[in-house]
Scaffold this active site. Structure first.
Site, PDB file in Angstrom:
ATOM      1  CG  HIS A 251      -2.067   0.940   1.122  1.00 38.12           C
ATOM      2  ND1 HIS A 251      -1.909   2.304   1.154  1.00 38.12           N
ATOM      3  CD2 HIS A 251      -3.386   0.723   0.956  1.00 38.12           C
ATOM      4  CE1 HIS A 251      -3.092   2.881   1.022  1.00 38.12           C
ATOM      5  NE2 HIS A 251      -4.014   1.938   0.898  1.00 38.12           N
ATOM      6  NE  ARG A 300      -4.187   0.015  -2.835  1.00 35.24           N
ATOM      7  CZ  ARG A 300      -5.149  -0.553  -2.114  1.00 35.24           C
ATOM      8  NH1 ARG A 300      -4.991  -1.766  -1.654  1.00 35.24           N
ATOM      9  NH2 ARG A 300      -6.250   0.105  -1.869  1.00 35.24           N
ATOM     10  CG  HIS A 360      -2.820  -3.026   2.057  1.00 36.37           C
ATOM     11  ND1 HIS A 360      -3.325  -2.688   3.295  1.00 36.37           N
ATOM     12  CD2 HIS A 360      -3.869  -2.913   1.188  1.00 36.37           C
ATOM     13  CE1 HIS A 360      -4.604  -2.364   3.177  1.00 36.37           C
ATOM     14  NE2 HIS A 360      -4.961  -2.513   1.924  1.00 36.37           N
ATOM     15  NE  ARG A 395      -6.899  -5.984  -2.557  1.00 38.67           N
ATOM     16  CZ  ARG A 395      -7.237  -4.897  -1.869  1.00 38.67           C
ATOM     17  NH1 ARG A 395      -8.434  -4.347  -2.044  1.00 38.67           N
ATOM     18  NH2 ARG A 395      -6.403  -4.348  -1.023  1.00 38.67           N
TER      19      ARG A 395
HETATM   20  C1  SIN Z   1      -7.565   1.692   1.747  1.00 40.99           C
HETATM   21  O1  SIN Z   1      -8.483   2.114   2.433  1.00 40.99           O
HETATM   22  O2  SIN Z   1      -6.734   2.392   1.192  1.00 40.99           O
HETATM   23  C2  SIN Z   1      -7.443   0.215   1.574  1.00 40.99           C
HETATM   24  C3  SIN Z   1      -8.514  -0.251   0.710  1.00 40.99           C
HETATM   25  C4  SIN Z   1      -8.124  -1.550   0.093  1.00 40.99           C
HETATM   26  O3  SIN Z   1      -7.108  -2.128   0.426  1.00 40.99           O
HETATM   27  O4  SIN Z   1      -8.858  -1.978  -0.795  1.00 40.99           O
END
Ligand code: SIN
Length: 553
Positions: A251, A300, A360, A395
């Site tokens: 993340h 991401r 993450h 994802r």
């Molecule tokens: C986030 O709130 O940034 C995480 C959401 C996710 O991992 O889908």
């Protein structure tokens, strides 16, 4: 290099107690609880086994929300496109179609079960945006406490059902299998003081893995302490196929709390960028401008890579998230993050937030078909532990709670059509061992350093060299929660490193320094399986390609 291997069976005492159910579910997040509710609708008896307390898994920590085409101006088609684009050529188009078309109704059923999402002044579900989405389609609850609200609603829904038994503080050990190899239950260890204490067995012809993620494989993760990859490790020991395990999502915006941070780290939701925050360098210049058309809301992997590149070239330990534009809305829109920042002395209304990428989510996992069936008959998987094919190489934000919901419901449909046959389990003869928990930090460090955000053949081989002797560390080690967990972490790490070594390209969240481009010959899934001695072998699965992908893009 010798073939990487994992411990073939966990060493544990013989079961001192036995229980029976039609279905045993391992894990109590959104996927596990939804599967339990679905199985009950067919009148089946259910036992839920959870490692800590019922709401202590990853679901509770989900901030941003749950994605679905709920807006009349949105469509499952548009959601499908964003998902396959983020998945970088490895999404299973049919699995994604199921996710996006069954998703909206699954959310409505969740609401009917008591989940309360944030609404607009007109009473409609409030929707926001996150990375990779071209529309506002993320439903949220309690501002940034979506997972906690979903968990609350589902826990309430199962609490009063006498057909569901919950065993807390129970670590699953191994799968019980009959003479044909089909699942017939699990062994587990319960830390309790009651009748069911110590090692026992739940006999059930349907076993559903819903154990969540693998975050503790790395030094820093947004995952809770319980995320030690127990489901993937159990599946590997049972001979099940795992796939896409090299795709680990880092993340981009995890709060940077210092160079020696370890374990679970505070997440700053992507929804904060959805509400206008931007990533900046030390000099205040924007990081994502010009890097991708969606800038700070690019998928991401694109954002994490841009940050890592900057951190490496500028030799800085973090970048900054400027979320001051959210102003006085902060405590209302993101109360949990606001509180967590306050604990670190940061007021995001006036100060920049130091952030860096951290582990993450695991996009790969135990390979399933479109109904959650794994390659071992009677063994199902749903949620983060599963590889349904919806995430591909990366994802899309907020697709994970949705995947847990939709595919758990589909397992319910299989069980409604008939429970697998109940047969006696056979004792397994594989060598059983546990590994030395003293080596946990060494393993986490080796994984972070060699198979983290940036990988190369050299770095992965270095990691495998650390992992190999750990597999021999069983001497007089006591079998207990810590050593079972370390044995699971070792199995997941070994598979992950082997998958990462095998995929000689850069795609999605798999970033190889020595193969910096995506290569068309790698438009296939890397699948791994362990033999009876724990030796891992590799096979490949064709991934159906999206016709006219260029038009989709
Ligand atoms: C986030 O709130 O940034 C995480 C959401 C996710 O991992 O889908």
């Amino acid at each position: 290099m010798t073939s990487p291997r994992i411990v073939p069976r966990l060493r544990a005492a013989e079961p001192g107690w036995f229980a029976r159910a039609d279905v045993v579910i391992i894990g109590s997040g959104v996927a596990g609880l939804t599967a339990a509710i679905q199985a009950r609708q067919s009148g089946l008896s259910v036992m839920i086994v959870t490692k800590s307390v019922v709401n202590d898994g990853s679901t509770r920590w989900a901030q941003g929300g749950i994605a679905a085409a709920l807006d009349p101006d949105d469509s499952p088609d548009a959601h499908w496109k964003d998902t396959v684009v983020a998945g970088a050529g490895l999404c299973d188009p049919d699995a994604v179609r199921i996710l996006v078309s069954e998703g909206p109704d699954a959310i409505r059923r969740l609401i009917a079960r008591g989940a309360r999402f944030d609404t607009t002044d007109d009473g409609e579900i409030a929707l926001t945006r996150e990375g990779g989405h071209h529309r506002d389609r993320i439903a949220h609850a309690g501002g940034d406490a979506t997972g906690a609200e979903i968990s609350r609603a589902l826990v309430d829904a199962v609490a009063n059902d006498s057909g569901i038994e919950l065993i807390e503080h129970a670590l699953v050990l191994d799968l019980l299998q009959d003479a044909t190899g089909a699942a017939q239950g699990v062994t587990l260890h319960v830390m309790g003081e009651g009748q069911r204490d110590g090692v026992g067995a739940v006999l059930a012809p349907a076993v559903i893995l819903a154990t969540g993620g693998i975050g503790q494989v790395f030094s820093q993760s947004t995952n809770p302490r319980v995320a030690t990859g127990d489901g993937i490790a159990l599946a590997l020991r049972a001979g099940a196929v795992v796939a896409d395990v090299e795709f680990v999502q880092f993340h981009p915006t995890v709060l940077y709390v210092g160079p020696n941070a370890e374990g679970q780290q505070p997440l700053i939701s992507e929804a904060v960028r959805g509400e206008g925050a931007v990533l900046v360098h030390d000099d205040g210049n924007r990081i994502m401008q010009g890097v991708h058309p969606l800038a700070d809301l690019a998928p991401r992997d694109v954002v994490a890579k841009a940050i890592m590149r900057h951190m490496m070239t500028s030799k800085v330990p973090h970048v900054w998230l400027d979320a001051r534009a959210i102003g006085d809305e902060w405590p209302v829109r993101f109360p949990s993050i606001f509180e967590s920042l306050a604990q670190h002395g940061i007021d995001p209304r006036t100060a920049l937030i130091p952030v860096a990428p951290a582990q993450h989510y695991h996009s790969g996992g135990v390979r399933t078909d479109l109904y959650g069936r794994t390659s071992v008959p009677g063994l199902f998987a749903c949620g983060e532990v599963a590889c349904t094919g919806v995430h591909g190489a990366n994802r899309l934000a907020s697709n994970s709670l949705l995947e847990g919901l939709v595919f758990a419901e589909r397992i319910g449909a299989v069980l409604a059509a008939g429970l697998p046959e109940r047969r006696p389990f056979v004792a397994r003869t594989a060598t059983s061992r546990v590994l030395d928990d003293e080596l946990r930090l060494m393993l986490q460090y080796a994984m972070t350093e060699g198979v983290g955000v940036l990988r190369s053949r050299e770095s992965i081989l270095r990691t495998l060299k650390v992992l190999e002797p750990i597999a021999d560390s069983d001497l007089d080690i006591t079998a207990c929660t810590e050593t079972w967990e370390l044995t699971n972490l070792h199995a997941v790490s070994t598979a992950l490193a082997l998958g990462a070594l095998t995929r000689e390209e850069t795609r999605g969240s798999h970033w190889r320094e020595d193969f910096p481009e995506s290569r068309s010959e790698w438009l296939k899934r890397v699948c791994l399986r362990a033999d009876r001695d724990g030796v891992l072998s590799i096979s490949f699965e064709t991934v159906p390609q999206v016709p006219n992908m260029k038009e989709v893009l």
